[in-house]
Design a protein around this motif. Structure first.
Motif, PDB file in Angstrom:
ATOM      1  N   THR A 168      47.489 -40.289  59.409  1.00 15.46           N
ATOM      2  CA  THR A 168      48.605 -40.082  60.335  1.00 15.46           C
ATOM      3  C   THR A 168      49.576 -39.039  59.793  1.00 15.46           C
ATOM      4  OG1 THR A 168      48.432 -42.359  61.112  1.00 15.46           O
ATOM      5  CG2 THR A 168      50.510 -41.220  61.530  1.00 15.46           C
ATOM      6  N   VAL A 193      51.971 -48.335  59.247  1.00 18.54           N
ATOM      7  CA  VAL A 193      51.752 -46.907  59.481  1.00 18.54           C
ATOM      8  C   VAL A 193      53.060 -46.227  59.873  1.00 18.54           C
ATOM      9  CG1 VAL A 193      50.574 -45.228  60.968  1.00 18.54           C
ATOM     10  CG2 VAL A 193      49.331 -47.217  60.102  1.00 18.54           C
ATOM     11  N   THR A 202      44.996 -49.894  55.927  1.00 20.89           N
ATOM     12  CA  THR A 202      46.271 -49.420  56.478  1.00 20.89           C
ATOM     13  C   THR A 202      46.723 -48.143  55.795  1.00 20.89           C
ATOM     14  OG1 THR A 202      46.878 -51.716  56.917  1.00 20.89           O
ATOM     15  CG2 THR A 202      48.647 -50.074  56.990  1.00 20.89           C
ATOM     16  N   ILE A 246      44.688 -45.133  57.017  1.00 21.99           N
ATOM     17  CA  ILE A 246      45.127 -44.720  58.350  1.00 21.99           C
ATOM     18  C   ILE A 246      46.489 -44.050  58.276  1.00 21.99           C
ATOM     19  CG2 ILE A 246      45.797 -45.554  60.634  1.00 21.99           C
ATOM     20  CD1 ILE A 246      43.708 -47.783  60.264  1.00 21.99           C
ATOM     21  N   ALA A 247      47.372 -44.580  57.436  1.00 28.46           N
ATOM     22  CA  ALA A 247      48.701 -43.980  57.277  1.00 28.46           C
ATOM     23  C   ALA A 247      48.593 -42.560  56.735  1.00 28.46           C
ATOM     24  CB  ALA A 247      49.555 -44.842  56.349  1.00 28.46           C
ATOM     25  N   ALA A 260      45.554 -49.101  63.079  1.00 31.73           N
ATOM     26  CA  ALA A 260      45.777 -50.119  62.048  1.00 31.73           C
ATOM     27  C   ALA A 260      45.878 -51.504  62.672  1.00 31.73           C
ATOM     28  CB  ALA A 260      47.042 -49.800  61.259  1.00 31.73           C
ATOM     29  N   GLY A 299      53.507 -47.575  50.238  1.00 29.75           N
ATOM     30  CA  GLY A 299      53.658 -46.656  51.367  1.00 29.75           C
ATOM     31  C   GLY A 299      54.490 -45.437  51.000  1.00 29.75           C
ATOM     32  N   GLY A 349      47.846 -43.741  65.165  1.00 29.52           N
ATOM     33  CA  GLY A 349      47.636 -44.303  63.830  1.00 29.52           C
ATOM     34  C   GLY A 349      48.033 -45.764  63.769  1.00 29.52           C
ATOM     35  N   GLY A 350      49.184 -46.091  64.349  1.00 27.02           N
ATOM     36  CA  GLY A 350      49.647 -47.473  64.338  1.00 27.02           C
ATOM     37  C   GLY A 350      48.718 -48.391  65.107  1.00 27.02           C
TER      38      GLY A 350
END
Length: 246
Positions: free
Chosen positions: A121, A172, A114, A117-118, A160, A64, A156-157
């Motif tokens: 975001t 996220v 994930t 999507i992160a 996910a 991340g 976004g969260g």
């Protein structure tokens, strides 16, 4: 002078962090694929399993963190997002085979989902910052700026979470925190610790990744290219093969 500019800076390069995450992830998946099935009635293997899973918790926070660094330095956000989406599709069958023994398990999706999507975001947060630049530099001076940033992270969260991506909503949030507070180490560290701690007791070893990411020296290091992406589905398939043989 050119040689001096390439002198190694103390700390960990992006590649060194990535390799650490890859090893951690492989240890984690080995525990799931090979150790857990053999742990029934064997206390030593049971504790080995949980130790390996704890080591495996280092992987996502590092990935991340590096996702945000990659976003900030990539020459094409579209290609970056496209690669993540492509490998989310490529990795799903190997991931599901390890996790549930099925070709597709709708109850859980691989970590690339994930991460994709992160990244989307974080990209949305950057767009808010672009509006901030037009308003004199104060992002909270942008009409609805704070609310818009929170809404982007929330969407976004929830995406996910709805797709059941690995680490879901808080995964996220973690990446968003790394991006949003990249210029404020105190707030970033607090946000990282809180978002990772909220993952639950079983994921508390994730916090041990923070001292590693804090050693990031800003250098990319040796290029791994697409090998770093292919490692994920490839090692899952190898582990599944070993599981079937053993």
């Amino acid at each position: 002078m050119e040689r001096r500019s390439r002198k190694r800076i103390p700390g960990l390069t992006g590649t060194e962090l990535k390799v650490t995450a890859m090893i951690s992830m492989a240890v984690d998946h080995t525990a799931v694929a090979l150790v857990w099935p053999a742990a029934s009635g064997n206390l030593d293997l049971y504790w080995l399993y949980w130790l390996m899973r704890a080591v495996g918790r280092l992987a996502f926070p590092i990935y991340g963190f590096l996702l945000v660094q990659g976003f900030l330095h990539t020459s094409s956000r579209k290609r970056y997002l496209g690669r993540l989406c492509a490998f989310a599709l490529i990795s799903e069958v190997p991931f599901d085979l390890i996790l549930s023994g099925r070709l597709f398990d709708p109850e859980a999706q691989n970590v690339f989902v994930t991460l994709a999507i992160a990244l989307a975001t974080v990209w949305g947060l950057e767009r808010i910052e672009e509006r901030r630049g037009k308003s004199g530099g104060d992002r909270d001076a942008v009409p609805g700026g704070a609310a818009a940033r929170c809404l982007i992270v929330l969407i976004g969260g929830l995406a996910a979470w709805a797709l059941k991506g690995d680490y879901g909503f808080l995964g996220v949030v973690y990446a968003a925190v790394v991006y949003e507070f990249r210029g404020d180490p105190a707030k970033r560290l607090t946000g990282e610790a809180v978002s990772l701690a909220l993952l639950g007791a079983g994921n508390l070893p994730c916090l041990l990744a923070i001292p590693l990411t804090e050693k990031y020296n800003g250098q990319r290091g040796m290029r791994l290219g697409l090998w770093a992406y292919w490692f994920y589905p490839a090692h899952l398939l190898v582990l599944k093969g070993l599981q079937m043989v053993i």
